[in-house]
Structures are given as C-alpha cells and as structure tokens.
Write an enzyme that holds these catalytic residues in place. Structure first.
Site, PDB file in Angstrom:
ATOM      1  N   HIS A  36      34.578  -5.951  40.833  1.00 46.18           N
ATOM      2  CA  HIS A  36      34.327  -4.954  39.775  1.00 46.18           C
ATOM      3  C   HIS A  36      35.635  -4.239  39.463  1.00 46.18           C
ATOM      4  O   HIS A  36      36.579  -4.875  39.025  1.00 46.18           O
ATOM      5  CB  HIS A  36      33.204  -4.021  40.256  1.00 46.18           C
ATOM      6  CG  HIS A  36      32.619  -3.107  39.221  1.00 46.18           C
ATOM      7  ND1 HIS A  36      32.881  -3.194  37.885  1.00 46.18           N
ATOM      8  CD2 HIS A  36      31.765  -2.060  39.358  1.00 46.18           C
ATOM      9  CE1 HIS A  36      32.211  -2.242  37.235  1.00 46.18           C
ATOM     10  NE2 HIS A  36      31.527  -1.526  38.100  1.00 46.18           N
ATOM     11  N   HIS A  71      33.319 -12.714  33.151  1.00 47.63           N
ATOM     12  CA  HIS A  71      32.533 -11.483  32.965  1.00 47.63           C
ATOM     13  C   HIS A  71      31.061 -11.854  32.879  1.00 47.63           C
ATOM     14  O   HIS A  71      30.704 -12.880  32.311  1.00 47.63           O
ATOM     15  CB  HIS A  71      32.961 -10.775  31.670  1.00 47.63           C
ATOM     16  CG  HIS A  71      32.571  -9.338  31.627  1.00 47.63           C
ATOM     17  ND1 HIS A  71      31.321  -8.921  31.256  1.00 47.63           N
ATOM     18  CD2 HIS A  71      33.263  -8.225  31.953  1.00 47.63           C
ATOM     19  CE1 HIS A  71      31.264  -7.598  31.333  1.00 47.63           C
ATOM     20  NE2 HIS A  71      32.432  -7.147  31.752  1.00 47.63           N
ATOM     21  N   ASP A 117      40.476  -6.227  33.287  1.00 45.03           N
ATOM     22  CA  ASP A 117      41.350  -6.023  34.453  1.00 45.03           C
ATOM     23  C   ASP A 117      42.569  -6.946  34.473  1.00 45.03           C
ATOM     24  O   ASP A 117      43.450  -6.771  35.316  1.00 45.03           O
ATOM     25  CB  ASP A 117      40.524  -6.244  35.733  1.00 45.03           C
ATOM     26  CG  ASP A 117      39.507  -5.137  35.922  1.00 45.03           C
ATOM     27  OD1 ASP A 117      38.307  -5.435  36.017  1.00 45.03           O
ATOM     28  OD2 ASP A 117      39.923  -3.960  35.928  1.00 45.03           O
TER      29      ASP A 117
HETATM   30  C1  SDX Z   1      34.667  -5.479  35.556  1.00 48.70           C
HETATM   31  O1  SDX Z   1      29.879  -5.619  34.324  1.00 48.70           O
HETATM   32  C2  SDX Z   1      30.873  -4.979  33.683  1.00 48.70           C
HETATM   33  O2  SDX Z   1      30.769  -4.543  32.567  1.00 48.70           O
HETATM   34  C3  SDX Z   1      32.126  -4.816  34.539  1.00 48.70           C
HETATM   35  C4  SDX Z   1      33.351  -4.249  33.801  1.00 48.70           C
HETATM   36  C5  SDX Z   1      33.152  -2.807  33.401  1.00 48.70           C
HETATM   37  O3  SDX Z   1      33.826  -2.359  32.463  1.00 48.70           O
HETATM   38  O4  SDX Z   1      32.390  -2.090  34.114  1.00 48.70           O
HETATM   39  O5  SDX Z   1      33.626  -5.017  32.651  1.00 48.70           O
HETATM   40  C6  SDX Z   1      34.583  -4.245  34.708  1.00 48.70           C
HETATM   41  O6  SDX Z   1      34.158  -5.460  36.641  1.00 48.70           O
HETATM   42  C7  SDX Z   1      35.322  -6.706  34.984  1.00 48.70           C
HETATM   43  C8  SDX Z   1      35.238  -7.939  35.960  1.00 48.70           C
HETATM   44  C9  SDX Z   1      36.378  -7.798  36.986  1.00 48.70           C
HETATM   45  N1  SDX Z   1      36.212  -8.800  38.044  1.00 48.70           N
HETATM   46  C10 SDX Z   1      37.054  -9.861  38.147  1.00 48.70           C
HETATM   47  O7  SDX Z   1      37.928 -10.120  37.337  1.00 48.70           O
HETATM   48  C11 SDX Z   1      36.819 -10.727  39.387  1.00 48.70           C
HETATM   49  C12 SDX Z   1      36.852 -12.205  39.006  1.00 48.70           C
HETATM   50  N2  SDX Z   1      35.683 -12.492  38.163  1.00 48.70           N
HETATM   51  C13 SDX Z   1      34.508 -12.929  38.821  1.00 48.70           C
HETATM   52  O8  SDX Z   1      34.321 -12.731  40.149  1.00 48.70           O
HETATM   53  C14 SDX Z   1      33.284 -13.063  37.925  1.00 48.70           C
HETATM   54  O9  SDX Z   1      33.678 -13.611  36.740  1.00 48.70           O
HETATM   55  C15 SDX Z   1      32.472 -11.803  37.674  1.00 48.70           C
HETATM   56  C16 SDX Z   1      32.100 -11.123  38.939  1.00 48.70           C
HETATM   57  C17 SDX Z   1      33.231 -10.864  36.813  1.00 48.70           C
HETATM   58  C18 SDX Z   1      31.192 -12.223  36.924  1.00 48.70           C
HETATM   59  O10 SDX Z   1      30.499 -13.030  37.794  1.00 48.70           O
HETATM   60  P1  SDX Z   1      29.079 -13.683  37.387  1.00 48.70           P
HETATM   61  O11 SDX Z   1      28.640 -13.230  36.048  1.00 48.70           O
HETATM   62  O12 SDX Z   1      28.156 -13.486  38.542  1.00 48.70           O
HETATM   63  O13 SDX Z   1      29.449 -15.197  37.200  1.00 48.70           O
HETATM   64  P2  SDX Z   1      29.407 -16.251  38.366  1.00 48.70           P
HETATM   65  O14 SDX Z   1      30.107 -15.711  39.585  1.00 48.70           O
HETATM   66  O15 SDX Z   1      28.009 -16.729  38.499  1.00 48.70           O
HETATM   67  O16 SDX Z   1      30.345 -17.409  37.773  1.00 48.70           O
HETATM   68  C19 SDX Z   1      29.825 -18.441  36.971  1.00 48.70           C
HETATM   69  C20 SDX Z   1      30.743 -19.636  37.250  1.00 48.70           C
HETATM   70  C21 SDX Z   1      30.828 -19.994  38.732  1.00 48.70           C
HETATM   71  O17 SDX Z   1      31.180 -21.373  38.793  1.00 48.70           O
HETATM   72  P3  SDX Z   1      30.046 -22.445  39.232  1.00 48.70           P
HETATM   73  O18 SDX Z   1      29.461 -21.932  40.544  1.00 48.70           O
HETATM   74  O19 SDX Z   1      29.041 -22.412  38.083  1.00 48.70           O
HETATM   75  O20 SDX Z   1      30.786 -23.749  39.360  1.00 48.70           O
HETATM   76  O21 SDX Z   1      32.092 -19.294  36.866  1.00 48.70           O
HETATM   77  C22 SDX Z   1      32.918 -19.325  38.030  1.00 48.70           C
HETATM   78  C23 SDX Z   1      31.987 -19.226  39.238  1.00 48.70           C
HETATM   79  O22 SDX Z   1      32.595 -19.825  40.379  1.00 48.70           O
HETATM   80  N3  SDX Z   1      33.791 -18.144  37.942  1.00 48.70           N
HETATM   81  C24 SDX Z   1      35.084 -18.163  38.222  1.00 48.70           C
HETATM   82  C25 SDX Z   1      35.521 -16.850  37.961  1.00 48.70           C
HETATM   83  N4  SDX Z   1      34.494 -16.111  37.543  1.00 48.70           N
HETATM   84  C26 SDX Z   1      33.413 -16.914  37.539  1.00 48.70           C
HETATM   85  N5  SDX Z   1      35.900 -19.147  38.664  1.00 48.70           N
HETATM   86  C27 SDX Z   1      37.199 -18.800  38.847  1.00 48.70           C
HETATM   87  N6  SDX Z   1      37.692 -17.560  38.613  1.00 48.70           N
HETATM   88  C28 SDX Z   1      36.892 -16.579  38.173  1.00 48.70           C
HETATM   89  N7  SDX Z   1      37.391 -15.360  37.926  1.00 48.70           N
END
Ligand code: SDX
Length: 429
Positions: free
Chosen positions: A267, A307, A363
């Site tokens: 997050h 996201h 971010d």
């Molecule tokens: C913020 O919710 C909000 O509004 C949050 C926010 C706010 O203003 O409050 O916008 C702020 O928190 C932004 C997000 C910051 N976090 C990161 O940058 C961390 C990296 N991102 C991820 O961990 C992920 O993308 C999330 C947590 C942001 C979202 O996760 P989801 O929606 O649960 O998606 P998921 O984990 O189910 O991913 C779907 C697929 C998966 O692959 P498969 O299992 O289908 O093969 O996408 C892949 C994930 O492995 N994936 C990524 C990835 N994010 C998702 N692969 C590599 N790198 C990534 N960053």
C-alpha cells in the site's frame, strides 16, 4: 424488466427475487435462500472485498478502466493544476470548494493548530534514533488523542470538526519533529507565515536561520503531491479507518489504525520499496534481468506497478511525472529516474504486464521526487500519510452520518474442528 435478480436454488428448486440497486444486491438478501428452516441461509464469500461495496460514499470517484479520479466531482488533473492541498482537504471534507472567506478561515484554523503540546516531545524523545518514521507517526497520533479526551464524543459534530482540524494541522509537526529527532537535530517549530507544505519544509529543514524560506518550486511540487495523495475511495487504509471508526472510537485512534494499514509495502509503503528496488537494480543495463526475475515468479514484484482498481495508467502517476521535471529543474535529475523510465518502457510493451494490466501507480515516481528533495527514504510513506489524513477523516466524517452505519463485523466460513471434549494433559499423545 424489473431491477431484480431471480435466483433459482438448484438444491431445492425454489426461486427467489432479489432487488438490484446501484448495480448491487444486498448480501443480507441472500440469507432467505435456505435448504431447511434451521439453515442459516446463504452468505457471500469475498476475501479482500474484491467485489463488495462496503459503503455508499460521495467523496471520491475512480474509473479504473478509463484512468479517471475525481474528488467531489472535480477531476484530479484540474485540482492538481489549480487548487492547493488545504483547499482540496476542505473540498473532500465538506463537499464543495470553499468561498474566499471560508478558505481564509479554514487556512487560519489549520495554521494555528500546528503546535504540539510540549509534553508530547517526551514521547518523541523516547524513540530510538532509528525508529521507523511510520511507526513513530502511528504511535504519536494515537498518543495525541490523550491530550483531547473530549474527542471520544464523536456524536458531537462541532467536537468532530475541531479534532479534524487538529489532526490535519498537527500531522506535519509530528512528521517533521520525528524526523528531526531521528537525525539528532533540535525541533524546528511551525512558522504561521508559511503555507502548509512550506511549513512542513520549514520544520523539516530549517537550520540556524531565523526565517526559513522554502524554495517555491519545491513548495509547489509538495502541494501537488499532497493533493494527489489526499484520498482514493475505499483503499486498504481507508477501509481500516472506516472499520475501526465504526466502533465509535476517537478519530486519533482510528487515524493511527489507518496509518498502520498504509505502512504496508503493498500500500503506502510502496514508494519506499520502489527506491529500494531501483537501487537493487543499480543500472539501466540490469533492467532486463530484473524484469526476467519478476516474470519468472521469483516472488519479486515490480514495486510501484499494478493497482486493484486502475487497469489503465494511474492518472496520478502521469501528473507526478510532470512534477518530477519541475523538481529536477531545481534539484538536478535523480539518476534513478533513468532506471525507472527504462523499467516503465519495457513493462508497458511486455505481454506479462500488459496482459495483467499492470501500469505505473502513484508510488512509482513519487519516491524519486522526495529523494531529490533530500527527504530520506524512510520518510516517504509519512509523506503519503500526511495528506491522506484528510481523506481518512473525510471518509470517517461521512460514515458517522450514514444511516446504514453499524459496527463492522464480517462473518466467516468455519473450517476448524468438529466439536470435541477437553483432553487431560496426562492423556495427550
Ligand atoms: C497504493 O487501493 C488503492 O487505492 C491504493 C492506493 C491509494 O491511493 O490508496 O492507490 C495506493 O497502495 C498503490 C499500490 C502500491 N503498491 C505497489 O506498488 C506494490 C506492487 N503492486 C502489487 O503488489 C499489486 O499490484 C497491488 C497490491 C497494488 C494490487 O494487487 P491485486 O489487485 O491484489 O492484484 P494481484 O496481486 O491479484 O495481481 C494480479 C496479477 C498477479 O499475477 P498472477 O498471479 O495472475 O500470475 O498481477 C501480478 C500478480 O502476481 N502483479 C504483479 C504486480 N502486481 C500484480 N506482478 C509483478 N509486479 C507487480 N507490481
């Protein structure tokens, strides 16, 4: 055609009508679907609330596919260009842009509440020098509430607004004082002649000069970053604010809980994790290998990408890239930017990321700006928390007047042992 769902339970052959409102059905309406009179009835199972609306809110609208973000109907691009963070905080909280007198009063109220009770400094001094600034913020905000026991009366609207002003005003002082303690510098007190972002920079960086003069370009860049981070509908930390706030606890404790949720690397902690990732990659030449590791599923994520809602470019990331240029004109270009741009270039054309609709989020670039502004990495999530405090408080304030408000208490699917009798110690295998 009525706005309803007809559900046939194939276990019994019975059909049920469930009304559809605002594109949703009420989960509680499924409880009438039973196989017998003593059956509890159907529930929905939705871990992480992937497809569950937990509230009605008029504050922030996001369209993840179109990359749209609006605060009270105003596009984030226009607010970033024309508003200030303090004006945007008012908008989020009270629903409309303030008139001139309202803005002057609001700005005065926030400015004149930035001072902390001197007694709080003994808590700040108790932290080890290397205590993480987010853990300090969480603890200090919770402790701040002990100075205002009257804040527990959350049913008193005037009392609520007073605490809202105090928390928004004091969070920059708490953040800056904790930073100064961490680097062994004396506390630099608020200067009421400065803007909100300018005062924060003053308390962070004033040395021996009697009057700190913030660099206007950096002051403006910080103000825009605060606008961009102020609210984002029902994200993890806002959901925490609403859930904890639903117990009718004071707002200081609820904000501390929300800040704890924001601290996580998935997050608000992602902006710090991005810089760690860019440092680990080390050079543009190493980017392809890193991308390979991400795609190989070695548990390595492209931090700052992806996201839950945005399946298109995060509109905030676009604006932040412009702010980065404004800052680098003053501070000099951050060398890590080249690695970030190469990561983005490759990721946006690579099927692994395109298929999963992974784009830069808020971010991805923000940490590069904070770093260029000489803000240390451990403070990056604090810079996210400072403006998000007004979003959390706006959501909390809205929730408290929601006629549907009840204490948050989800159900579960029980997967544990059947009923069994106690076994004496001597009889255990
Ligand atoms: C913020 O919710 C909000 O509004 C949050 C926010 C706010 O203003 O409050 O916008 C702020 O928190 C932004 C997000 C910051 N976090 C990161 O940058 C961390 C990296 N991102 C991820 O961990 C992920 O993308 C999330 C947590 C942001 C979202 O996760 P989801 O929606 O649960 O998606 P998921 O984990 O189910 O991913 C779907 C697929 C998966 O692959 P498969 O299992 O289908 O093969 O996408 C892949 C994930 O492995 N994936 C990524 C990835 N994010 C998702 N692969 C590599 N790198 C990534 N960053």
């Amino acid at each position: 055609m009525a706005d309803s769902l007809t559900i046939t339970d194939n276990r019994t052959g019975k059909s049920y009508e469930v009304p559809i409102n605002d594109g949703t059905i009420k989960a509680i309406d499924l409880r009438k679907i039973k196989v017998s009179d003593d059956d509890f009835g159907l529930m929905t199972y939705d871990p992480a609330f992937l497809n569950t609306a937990a509230c009605r809110s008029a504050i922030t609208f996001i369209d993840g596919d179109k990359g749209i973000l609006e605060y009270r109907g105003y596009p984030i691009e226009q607010l970033a260009e024309k508003s200030t963070y303090i004006e945007t905080a008012y908008l989020l909280l009270y629903g409309d842009l303030p008139t001139k007198p309202q803005l002057e009063q609001w700005n005065h109220d926030i400015t004149y509440h930035t001072i902390l009770n001197e007694n709080l400094k003994s808590l700040l001094d108790a932290f080890r020098y290397n205590a993480h600034p987010m853990a300090r913020l969480i603890s200090t905000v919770a402790a701040l509430g002990t100075f205002y026991p009257e804040a527990k009366d959350i049913s008193d609207n005037e009392m609520r607004q007073k605490q809202i002003q105090r928390i928004i005003a004091k969070v920059i002082t708490i953040a800056a004082f904790n930073y100064r303690h961490r680097i062994g510098m004396p506390y630099a007190y608020p200067d009421n002649d400065l803007s909100y972002p300018g005062n924060f920079l003053n308390m962070m960086f004033r040395m021996t000069e009697t009057k700190y003069k913030p660099n206007p370009a950096l002051e403006h860049a910080l103000d825009v970053l605060f606008i961009l981070h102020a609210d984002h509908e029902q994200n993890c930390s806002t959901a925490a604010m609403r859930s904890v706030g639903s117990s009718e606890v004071d707002p200081y404790s609820a904000v501390a809980a929300a800040a704890a949720a924001l601290y996580g690397p998935l997050h608000g902690g992602a902006n710090e994790a991005v810089i760690h990732m860019l440092n680990e990659i080390g050079s543009v030449a190493h980017v392809p290998d890193f991308i390979k590791r991400v795609k190989a599923g070695e548990g390595v994520k492209l931090m700052g990408f992806g996201h839950r809602v945005y399946k298109n470019y995060d509109p905030r990331a676009k604006i932040i890239k412009k702010v980065a240029d404004e800052v680098f004109d003053v501070t000099g270009r951050n060398p890590l930017l080249d690695i970030a741009l190469e990561l983005e270039r490759i990721a946006l054309s690579d099927d692994y990321f395109v298929k999963r609709k992974l784009y830069p989020n808020v971010d991805f670039y923000s940490g590069l700006i904070y770093q260029a502004m000489a803000i240390p990495m451990e403070m990056f999530t604090v810079l996210f928390a400072i403006p998000r405090v007004s979003g959390w408080l706006a959501q909390w304030n809205e929730m408290l007047s929601d006629p549907d408000l009840k204490i948050s208490r989800p159900r579960q699917i029980f997967t544990g042992s059947e009923r069994r009798d106690y076994v004496d110690l001597k009889k255990r295998g």
